[in-house]
Design an enzyme around this catalytic site. Structure first.
Site, PDB file in Angstrom:
ATOM      1  N   LYS A 126      51.219 -29.736  -1.781  1.00 32.21           N
ATOM      2  CA  LYS A 126      52.076 -28.554  -1.820  1.00 32.21           C
ATOM      3  C   LYS A 126      51.237 -27.282  -1.897  1.00 32.21           C
ATOM      4  O   LYS A 126      51.489 -26.308  -1.168  1.00 32.21           O
ATOM      5  CB  LYS A 126      53.019 -28.613  -3.022  1.00 32.21           C
ATOM      6  CG  LYS A 126      54.053 -27.500  -3.045  1.00 32.21           C
ATOM      7  CD  LYS A 126      54.423 -27.069  -4.443  1.00 32.21           C
ATOM      8  CE  LYS A 126      53.404 -26.103  -5.023  1.00 32.21           C
ATOM      9  NZ  LYS A 126      53.829 -25.509  -6.297  1.00 32.21           N
ATOM     10  N   ASP A 144      58.295 -28.206  -2.925  1.00 34.26           N
ATOM     11  CA  ASP A 144      58.263 -28.139  -4.383  1.00 34.26           C
ATOM     12  C   ASP A 144      59.558 -28.726  -4.930  1.00 34.26           C
ATOM     13  O   ASP A 144      60.348 -29.325  -4.197  1.00 34.26           O
ATOM     14  CB  ASP A 144      58.040 -26.705  -4.855  1.00 34.26           C
ATOM     15  CG  ASP A 144      59.213 -25.790  -4.538  1.00 34.26           C
ATOM     16  OD1 ASP A 144      60.177 -26.229  -3.874  1.00 34.26           O
ATOM     17  OD2 ASP A 144      59.174 -24.617  -4.966  1.00 34.26           O
TER      18      ASP A 144
END
Length: 213
Positions: A126, A144
């Protein structure tokens, strides 16, 4: 994944169009001045809010303005600066180790390559995707907690796994919309499609959403 459990690409496009109208201001909320500051801020943002990160980064970056300075940081001093956010001890160690790797391998510069980024201590998928999207202007989807929850609830994806969700979104969303979609979905997750009590009655995509709550 069965197609009955997921929206069509045309429907996904429609969802993003509606979110674009609802959140024209959607964008990166982290404050930074260069690639190094961006990388640090994204690492710090894990399991905490961008607002909390923005409160501590001015002091952090004035004390440690580059990788060379942070590589030599005293761990306790760094912990004291970032103490107000979650996992501060672990994040302090990762910031120092990441900075040392940048100095040793890349002359203190943040690489613009996914594999090189994810090899840095404390940098996961991420974080790398956010840095490439924001710092290097690549089209990326960073999944996320907000993006994972919202896309699986709406029906843009159908998986209990973050990586599978990311791959599904890359298939369902046109590449030129990836980065913008990431921001729109985060804003929607924060402002409407909340974890415990989604505000479906005011949701701009309620007529398309599969409502998998």
């Amino acid at each position: 994944m069965t197609m009955s459990r997921i929206l069509s690409k045309k429907q996904v496009d429609a969802v993003l169009d509606l979110l674009d109208e609802a959140y024209p201001e959607a964008g990166c909320a982290l404050l930074y001045g260069n690639h190094f500051e961006l990388l640090c801020a994204v690492m710090l943002s894990a399991q905490t809010t961008d607002v909390s990160v923005n409160r501590i980064t001015p002091n952090l970056f004035s004390s440690y303005p580059n990788a060379e300075a942070m590589a030599k940081a005293d761990a306790v001093d760094l912990e004291n600066i970032i103490r107000s956010i979650g996992l501060y001890k672990n994040k302090s160690r990762n910031l120092i180790r990441m900075s040392q790797a940048l100095v040793e391998q890349y002359d203190g510069e943040v690489p613009g390559d996914y594999n090189q980024l994810t090899e840095l201590p404390g940098v996961g998928r991420k974080t790398a995707n956010v840095v490439l999207a924001e710092g290097f202007h690549e089209q990326r989807i960073a999944v996320d907690t907000h993006v994972f929850r919202v896309t699986n609830r709406i029906g843009m994806a159908d998986s209990t796994d973050v990586l599978k969700t990311e791959k599904q979104l890359m298939e369902q969303i046109r590449q030129e919309r990836w980065t913008r979609a990431h921001h729109l979905l985060i804003f929607h997750g924060r402002n409407c499609c909340k974890a415990r009590k989604p505000e479906c009655e005011k949701c701009p995509v309620q007529d398309i959403c599969l409502k998998r709550i």
